[in-house]
Write a protein that holds these residues in place. Structure first.
Motif, short mmCIF file in Angstrom:
data_model
loop_
_atom_site.label_atom_id
_atom_site.label_comp_id
_atom_site.label_asym_id
_atom_site.label_seq_id
_atom_site.Cartn_x
_atom_site.Cartn_y
_atom_site.Cartn_z
N ASP A 139 0.84 -1.19 0.00
CA ASP A 139 0.00 0.00 0.00
C ASP A 139 0.88 1.24 0.00
N GLY A 140 0.45 2.24 -0.72
CA GLY A 140 1.18 3.50 -0.76
C GLY A 140 2.18 3.59 -1.89
N THR A 141 2.39 2.49 -2.63
CA THR A 141 3.32 2.52 -3.75
C THR A 141 2.55 2.83 -5.03
N VAL A 142 3.01 3.84 -5.75
CA VAL A 142 2.42 4.21 -7.03
C VAL A 142 3.36 3.71 -8.12
N LEU A 143 2.84 2.93 -9.05
CA LEU A 143 3.62 2.43 -10.17
C LEU A 143 3.08 3.06 -11.44
N MET A 144 3.93 3.81 -12.12
CA MET A 144 3.53 4.45 -13.38
C MET A 144 3.46 3.38 -14.47
N PRO A 145 2.72 3.66 -15.54
CA PRO A 145 2.62 2.69 -16.64
C PRO A 145 3.98 2.42 -17.29
N TRP A 146 4.09 1.26 -17.89
CA TRP A 146 5.28 0.86 -18.65
C TRP A 146 5.58 1.91 -19.70
N ASN A 147 6.84 2.33 -19.76
CA ASN A 147 7.31 3.30 -20.74
C ASN A 147 8.28 2.55 -21.65
N PRO A 148 7.83 2.14 -22.84
CA PRO A 148 8.69 1.32 -23.70
C PRO A 148 9.87 2.10 -24.26
N GLY A 149 10.99 1.40 -24.37
CA GLY A 149 12.16 1.95 -25.03
C GLY A 149 12.19 1.50 -26.47
N PRO A 150 13.25 1.82 -27.19
CA PRO A 150 13.32 1.45 -28.61
C PRO A 150 13.44 -0.06 -28.83
N ASN A 151 13.79 -0.81 -27.77
CA ASN A 151 13.95 -2.27 -27.90
C ASN A 151 12.90 -3.01 -27.09
N ASP A 152 11.69 -2.47 -27.05
CA ASP A 152 10.59 -2.98 -26.22
C ASP A 152 10.28 -4.46 -26.47
N GLN A 153 10.36 -4.90 -27.67
CA GLN A 153 9.99 -6.28 -27.99
C GLN A 153 11.19 -7.22 -28.09
N ARG A 154 12.28 -6.85 -27.44
CA ARG A 154 13.52 -7.60 -27.54
C ARG A 154 13.39 -9.00 -26.96
N PRO A 155 13.72 -10.03 -27.74
CA PRO A 155 13.79 -11.38 -27.18
C PRO A 155 15.15 -11.59 -26.51
N GLY A 156 15.25 -12.59 -25.69
CA GLY A 156 16.53 -12.94 -25.11
C GLY A 156 16.80 -12.25 -23.79
N PRO A 157 18.04 -12.38 -23.30
CA PRO A 157 18.40 -11.86 -21.97
C PRO A 157 18.26 -10.35 -21.86
N VAL A 158 17.97 -9.89 -20.65
CA VAL A 158 17.87 -8.47 -20.35
C VAL A 158 18.58 -8.19 -19.03
N PHE A 159 18.88 -6.93 -18.79
CA PHE A 159 19.48 -6.50 -17.54
C PHE A 159 18.50 -5.55 -16.87
N VAL A 160 18.21 -5.78 -15.59
CA VAL A 160 17.23 -5.00 -14.85
C VAL A 160 17.93 -4.22 -13.76
N SER A 161 17.54 -2.97 -13.60
CA SER A 161 18.10 -2.12 -12.55
C SER A 161 16.95 -1.44 -11.80
N VAL A 162 16.99 -1.53 -10.46
CA VAL A 162 16.00 -0.87 -9.61
C VAL A 162 16.71 0.21 -8.81
N THR A 163 16.20 1.43 -8.90
CA THR A 163 16.75 2.53 -8.10
C THR A 163 15.70 2.94 -7.08
N ASP A 164 16.19 3.39 -5.92
CA ASP A 164 15.32 3.76 -4.80
C ASP A 164 15.94 5.00 -4.15
N PHE A 165 15.28 6.14 -4.33
CA PHE A 165 15.77 7.40 -3.77
C PHE A 165 14.93 7.78 -2.57
N LEU A 166 15.58 8.17 -1.50
CA LEU A 166 14.91 8.61 -0.28
C LEU A 166 15.24 10.08 -0.06
N ALA A 167 14.23 10.93 -0.21
CA ALA A 167 14.41 12.37 -0.03
C ALA A 167 14.23 12.74 1.44
N GLY A 168 14.69 13.91 1.79
CA GLY A 168 14.58 14.38 3.16
C GLY A 168 13.33 15.19 3.44
#
Length: 141
Positions: free
Chosen positions: A8-37
């Motif tokens: 609860d409380g998490t807002v997830l924006m819609p998927w924003n496709p890149g130029p390789n949106d339909q790419r088959p095969g392996p991918v690399f995923v990165s999650v960033t988490d910023f905590l403001a003051g």
């Protein structure tokens, strides 16, 4: 394409496709988490994230991106999917991104997670990213 129920409380924006949106095969995923003051800093971070997101359709090596936020906790970040780790690192070194990160260095907590997946599976990626986001945030050293 949202298949994971975040806490609860998490807002997830819609998927924003890149130029390789339909790419088959392996991918690399990165999650960033910023905590403001503060709420004002959190708004500034969200604005910067949305501006970077506008460049996504032409970002070399980008498969796609979700932006997420937890406004009540002053947290937010991205779940980005790349063709390779090299593509993600090229984005990190991009002067526009570097300038933003330099401006916020030392002012916000930053959490990161990344992994290689054998193929793009939104449910699997969002599940692991949700587990990362649901962990208590620790300030960067």
């Amino acid at each position: 394409m949202h298949t994971k129920s975040f806490s609860d409380g998490t807002v997830l924006m819609p998927w924003n496709p890149g130029p390789n949106d339909q790419r088959p095969g392996p991918v690399f995923v990165s999650v960033t988490d910023f905590l403001a003051g503060s709420e004002a800093e959190a708004r500034d971070i969200y604005t910067a994230g949305l501006e970077l997101g506008r460049t996504w359709p032409v970002m070399q090596g980008a498969v796609g991106l979700w932006l997420w936020g937890r406004p009540a906790e002053f947290r937010g970040g991205s779940i980005s999917v790349w063709e390779s780790e090299r593509d993600m690192r090229r984005f990190v070194r991009w002067p526009v991104h570097t300038e933003i990160m330099r401006a916020w260095r030392g002012r916000v907590g930053i959490g990161l997670d990344s992994w290689r997946a054998e193929h793009f599976d939104a449910h699997d990626i969002l599940t692991r990213a949700g587990d990362t986001i649901d962990r208590p945030h620790r300030h960067a050293a």
